[in-house]
Design a protein around this motif. Structure first.
Motif, PDB file in Angstrom:
ATOM      1  N   PHE A  97      59.143  46.127  26.083  1.00 14.25           N
ATOM      2  CA  PHE A  97      58.413  45.875  24.838  1.00 14.25           C
ATOM      3  C   PHE A  97      59.138  46.497  23.640  1.00 14.25           C
ATOM      4  O   PHE A  97      59.193  45.892  22.565  1.00 14.25           O
ATOM      5  CB  PHE A  97      56.978  46.403  24.916  1.00 14.25           C
ATOM      6  CG  PHE A  97      56.030  45.451  25.572  1.00 14.25           C
ATOM      7  CD1 PHE A  97      55.726  44.228  24.987  1.00 14.25           C
ATOM      8  CD2 PHE A  97      55.415  45.773  26.770  1.00 14.25           C
ATOM      9  CE1 PHE A  97      54.848  43.341  25.574  1.00 14.25           C
ATOM     10  CE2 PHE A  97      54.532  44.898  27.375  1.00 14.25           C
ATOM     11  CZ  PHE A  97      54.251  43.683  26.783  1.00 14.25           C
ATOM     12  N   ILE A  98      59.685  47.688  23.827  1.00 11.03           N
ATOM     13  CA  ILE A  98      60.445  48.317  22.737  1.00 11.03           C
ATOM     14  C   ILE A  98      61.694  47.485  22.439  1.00 11.03           C
ATOM     15  O   ILE A  98      62.018  47.246  21.265  1.00 11.03           O
ATOM     16  CB  ILE A  98      60.809  49.771  23.101  1.00 11.03           C
ATOM     17  CG1 ILE A  98      59.537  50.629  23.138  1.00 11.03           C
ATOM     18  CG2 ILE A  98      61.804  50.350  22.108  1.00 11.03           C
ATOM     19  CD1 ILE A  98      59.736  51.991  23.758  1.00 11.03           C
ATOM     20  N   ALA A  99      62.365  47.014  23.477  1.00 13.75           N
ATOM     21  CA  ALA A  99      63.542  46.170  23.276  1.00 13.75           C
ATOM     22  C   ALA A  99      63.170  44.862  22.575  1.00 13.75           C
ATOM     23  O   ALA A  99      63.938  44.354  21.747  1.00 13.75           O
ATOM     24  CB  ALA A  99      64.213  45.878  24.615  1.00 13.75           C
ATOM     25  N   LEU A 100      61.992  44.336  22.874  1.00 12.87           N
ATOM     26  CA  LEU A 100      61.522  43.117  22.215  1.00 12.87           C
ATOM     27  C   LEU A 100      61.339  43.346  20.717  1.00 12.87           C
ATOM     28  O   LEU A 100      61.743  42.510  19.896  1.00 12.87           O
ATOM     29  CB  LEU A 100      60.209  42.651  22.843  1.00 12.87           C
ATOM     30  CG  LEU A 100      59.545  41.423  22.217  1.00 12.87           C
ATOM     31  CD1 LEU A 100      60.378  40.180  22.460  1.00 12.87           C
ATOM     32  CD2 LEU A 100      58.153  41.249  22.772  1.00 12.87           C
ATOM     33  N   ILE A 101      60.773  44.476  20.348  1.00 10.36           N
ATOM     34  CA  ILE A 101      60.573  44.788  18.930  1.00 10.36           C
ATOM     35  C   ILE A 101      61.918  44.983  18.236  1.00 10.36           C
ATOM     36  O   ILE A 101      62.128  44.503  17.113  1.00 10.36           O
ATOM     37  CB  ILE A 101      59.659  46.019  18.776  1.00 10.36           C
ATOM     38  CG1 ILE A 101      58.248  45.676  19.239  1.00 10.36           C
ATOM     39  CG2 ILE A 101      59.635  46.510  17.333  1.00 10.36           C
ATOM     40  CD1 ILE A 101      57.304  46.849  19.318  1.00 10.36           C
ATOM     41  N   VAL A 102      62.855  45.644  18.900  1.00 13.63           N
ATOM     42  CA  VAL A 102      64.189  45.826  18.324  1.00 13.63           C
ATOM     43  C   VAL A 102      64.861  44.472  18.127  1.00 13.63           C
ATOM     44  O   VAL A 102      65.446  44.201  17.071  1.00 13.63           O
ATOM     45  CB  VAL A 102      65.051  46.751  19.225  1.00 13.63           C
ATOM     46  CG1 VAL A 102      66.504  46.740  18.799  1.00 13.63           C
ATOM     47  CG2 VAL A 102      64.492  48.164  19.201  1.00 13.63           C
ATOM     48  N   LYS A 103      64.762  43.587  19.131  1.00 16.19           N
ATOM     49  CA  LYS A 103      65.344  42.250  19.011  1.00 16.19           C
ATOM     50  C   LYS A 103      64.694  41.463  17.880  1.00 16.19           C
ATOM     51  O   LYS A 103      65.354  40.671  17.216  1.00 16.19           O
ATOM     52  CB  LYS A 103      65.173  41.468  20.315  1.00 16.19           C
ATOM     53  CG  LYS A 103      66.244  41.719  21.308  1.00 16.19           C
ATOM     54  CD  LYS A 103      67.547  41.180  20.810  1.00 16.19           C
ATOM     55  CE  LYS A 103      68.389  40.711  21.950  1.00 16.19           C
ATOM     56  NZ  LYS A 103      69.713  40.336  21.538  1.00 16.19           N
ATOM     57  N   TYR A 104      63.408  41.670  17.669  1.00 18.03           N
ATOM     58  CA  TYR A 104      62.701  40.979  16.582  1.00 18.03           C
ATOM     59  C   TYR A 104      63.344  41.299  15.237  1.00 18.03           C
ATOM     60  O   TYR A 104      63.600  40.403  14.431  1.00 18.03           O
ATOM     61  CB  TYR A 104      61.230  41.403  16.586  1.00 18.03           C
ATOM     62  CG  TYR A 104      60.474  40.998  15.351  1.00 18.03           C
ATOM     63  CD1 TYR A 104      60.013  39.709  15.193  1.00 18.03           C
ATOM     64  CD2 TYR A 104      60.217  41.922  14.341  1.00 18.03           C
ATOM     65  CE1 TYR A 104      59.311  39.332  14.054  1.00 18.03           C
ATOM     66  CE2 TYR A 104      59.517  41.565  13.202  1.00 18.03           C
ATOM     67  CZ  TYR A 104      59.068  40.265  13.069  1.00 18.03           C
ATOM     68  OH  TYR A 104      58.387  39.912  11.936  1.00 18.03           O
ATOM     69  N   PHE A 105      63.628  42.558  15.003  1.00 16.43           N
ATOM     70  CA  PHE A 105      64.230  42.946  13.728  1.00 16.43           C
ATOM     71  C   PHE A 105      65.701  42.515  13.655  1.00 16.43           C
ATOM     72  O   PHE A 105      66.182  42.154  12.583  1.00 16.43           O
ATOM     73  CB  PHE A 105      64.091  44.441  13.494  1.00 16.43           C
ATOM     74  CG  PHE A 105      62.681  44.840  13.150  1.00 16.43           C
ATOM     75  CD1 PHE A 105      62.123  44.482  11.938  1.00 16.43           C
ATOM     76  CD2 PHE A 105      61.906  45.557  14.042  1.00 16.43           C
ATOM     77  CE1 PHE A 105      60.822  44.836  11.612  1.00 16.43           C
ATOM     78  CE2 PHE A 105      60.608  45.922  13.725  1.00 16.43           C
ATOM     79  CZ  PHE A 105      60.061  45.561  12.508  1.00 16.43           C
ATOM     80  N   ASN A 141      66.982  39.831  15.080  1.00 16.82           N
ATOM     81  CA  ASN A 141      67.050  38.367  15.030  1.00 16.82           C
ATOM     82  C   ASN A 141      66.360  37.800  13.798  1.00 16.82           C
ATOM     83  O   ASN A 141      65.803  36.705  13.852  1.00 16.82           O
ATOM     84  CB  ASN A 141      66.440  37.747  16.284  1.00 16.82           C
ATOM     85  CG  ASN A 141      67.312  37.904  17.490  1.00 16.82           C
ATOM     86  OD1 ASN A 141      68.491  38.191  17.376  1.00 16.82           O
ATOM     87  ND2 ASN A 141      66.737  37.716  18.655  1.00 16.82           N
ATOM     88  N   ASN A 142      66.377  38.536  12.709  1.00 19.80           N
ATOM     89  CA  ASN A 142      65.817  38.045  11.449  1.00 19.80           C
ATOM     90  C   ASN A 142      64.344  37.657  11.582  1.00 19.80           C
ATOM     91  O   ASN A 142      63.944  36.549  11.224  1.00 19.80           O
ATOM     92  CB  ASN A 142      66.662  36.881  10.917  1.00 19.80           C
ATOM     93  CG  ASN A 142      66.431  36.636   9.453  1.00 19.80           C
ATOM     94  OD1 ASN A 142      65.962  37.523   8.737  1.00 19.80           O
ATOM     95  ND2 ASN A 142      66.738  35.444   8.998  1.00 19.80           N
ATOM     96  N   PHE A 143      63.556  38.558  12.154  1.00 19.27           N
ATOM     97  CA  PHE A 143      62.107  38.428  12.267  1.00 19.27           C
ATOM     98  C   PHE A 143      61.678  37.269  13.173  1.00 19.27           C
ATOM     99  O   PHE A 143      60.727  36.555  12.875  1.00 19.27           O
ATOM    100  CB  PHE A 143      61.448  38.309  10.889  1.00 19.27           C
ATOM    101  CG  PHE A 143      61.896  39.369   9.925  1.00 19.27           C
ATOM    102  CD1 PHE A 143      61.679  40.708  10.199  1.00 19.27           C
ATOM    103  CD2 PHE A 143      62.571  39.042   8.766  1.00 19.27           C
ATOM    104  CE1 PHE A 143      62.098  41.695   9.328  1.00 19.27           C
ATOM    105  CE2 PHE A 143      62.997  40.017   7.883  1.00 19.27           C
ATOM    106  CZ  PHE A 143      62.761  41.350   8.170  1.00 19.27           C
ATOM    107  N   HIS A 144      62.377  37.113  14.296  1.00 20.56           N
ATOM    108  CA  HIS A 144      62.013  36.112  15.298  1.00 20.56           C
ATOM    109  C   HIS A 144      61.995  36.785  16.667  1.00 20.56           C
ATOM    110  O   HIS A 144      62.915  37.532  17.006  1.00 20.56           O
ATOM    111  CB  HIS A 144      63.005  34.952  15.327  1.00 20.56           C
ATOM    112  CG  HIS A 144      63.002  34.139  14.084  1.00 20.56           C
ATOM    113  ND1 HIS A 144      61.977  33.282  13.765  1.00 20.56           N
ATOM    114  CD2 HIS A 144      63.888  34.053  13.071  1.00 20.56           C
ATOM    115  CE1 HIS A 144      62.238  32.698  12.609  1.00 20.56           C
ATOM    116  NE2 HIS A 144      63.396  33.165  12.149  1.00 20.56           N
ATOM    117  N   PHE A 145      60.947  36.490  17.453  1.00 25.66           N
ATOM    118  CA  PHE A 145      60.871  37.007  18.810  1.00 25.66           C
ATOM    119  C   PHE A 145      61.644  36.086  19.747  1.00 25.66           C
ATOM    120  O   PHE A 145      61.400  34.882  19.763  1.00 25.66           O
ATOM    121  CB  PHE A 145      59.415  37.087  19.292  1.00 25.66           C
ATOM    122  CG  PHE A 145      58.639  38.219  18.706  1.00 25.66           C
ATOM    123  CD1 PHE A 145      58.916  39.519  19.056  1.00 25.66           C
ATOM    124  CD2 PHE A 145      57.616  37.979  17.816  1.00 25.66           C
ATOM    125  CE1 PHE A 145      58.189  40.576  18.522  1.00 25.66           C
ATOM    126  CE2 PHE A 145      56.882  39.018  17.274  1.00 25.66           C
ATOM    127  CZ  PHE A 145      57.174  40.312  17.631  1.00 25.66           C
TER     128      PHE A 145
END
Length: 131
Positions: free
Chosen positions: A65-73, A75-79
């Motif tokens: 979940f932490i990695a998902l949030i990091v990827k969100y930021f 990837n220009n605000f995309h999950f």
């Protein structure tokens, strides 16, 4: 006007995600400490391996979940879709380890894992993986 509202909502969402990320980091550290205690208890013979595996998979769920949030930021605000599939697979594996009373339920959960893995293969093949 609508652009200002959408930017405000995006800012609120980003602040909330940072708060969730901080909370998940705290929970990750707590689970790491608990994992250490369970590992020590397992070495001493006071705990079971299933409890150790349960704590370890819980640790990885927080980590994902932490990695998902990091990827969100990043990837220009995309999950990224593949991270949701990884989290789903890990969560179902954890459920199978914890609750394995019914053979039919295990079969259904195993089919769900198979569907998620097939979906992951399709996502990787057709959408690609964003690094």
């Amino acid at each position: 006007m609508w652009i200002r509202i959408s930017k405000l909502l995006l800012t609120i969402k980003n602040i909330a995600l940072i708060g969730v990320g901080i909370s998940l980091c705290i929970a990750l550290i707590n689970t790491l400490i608990s994992l250490g205690y369970v590992t020590w208890a397992n070495i001493q013979g006071y705990s079971t391996y299933s409890l150790l595996i349960e704590e370890l998979i819980t640790f990885f769920l927080y980590f994902e979940f932490i990695a998902l949030i990091v990827k969100y930021f990043k990837n220009n605000f995309h999950f990224p879709l593949d991270f949701f599939l990884y989290i789903g697979i890990t969560a179902i594996v954890r459920l199978l380890i914890i609750d394995h009373e019914s053979a039919f339920d295990n079969l259904i959960w195993s089919v769900a894992i198979l569907v998620l893995v097939c979906s992951l293969v399709l996502v990787e093949k057709f959408i690609g993986h964003n690094e």
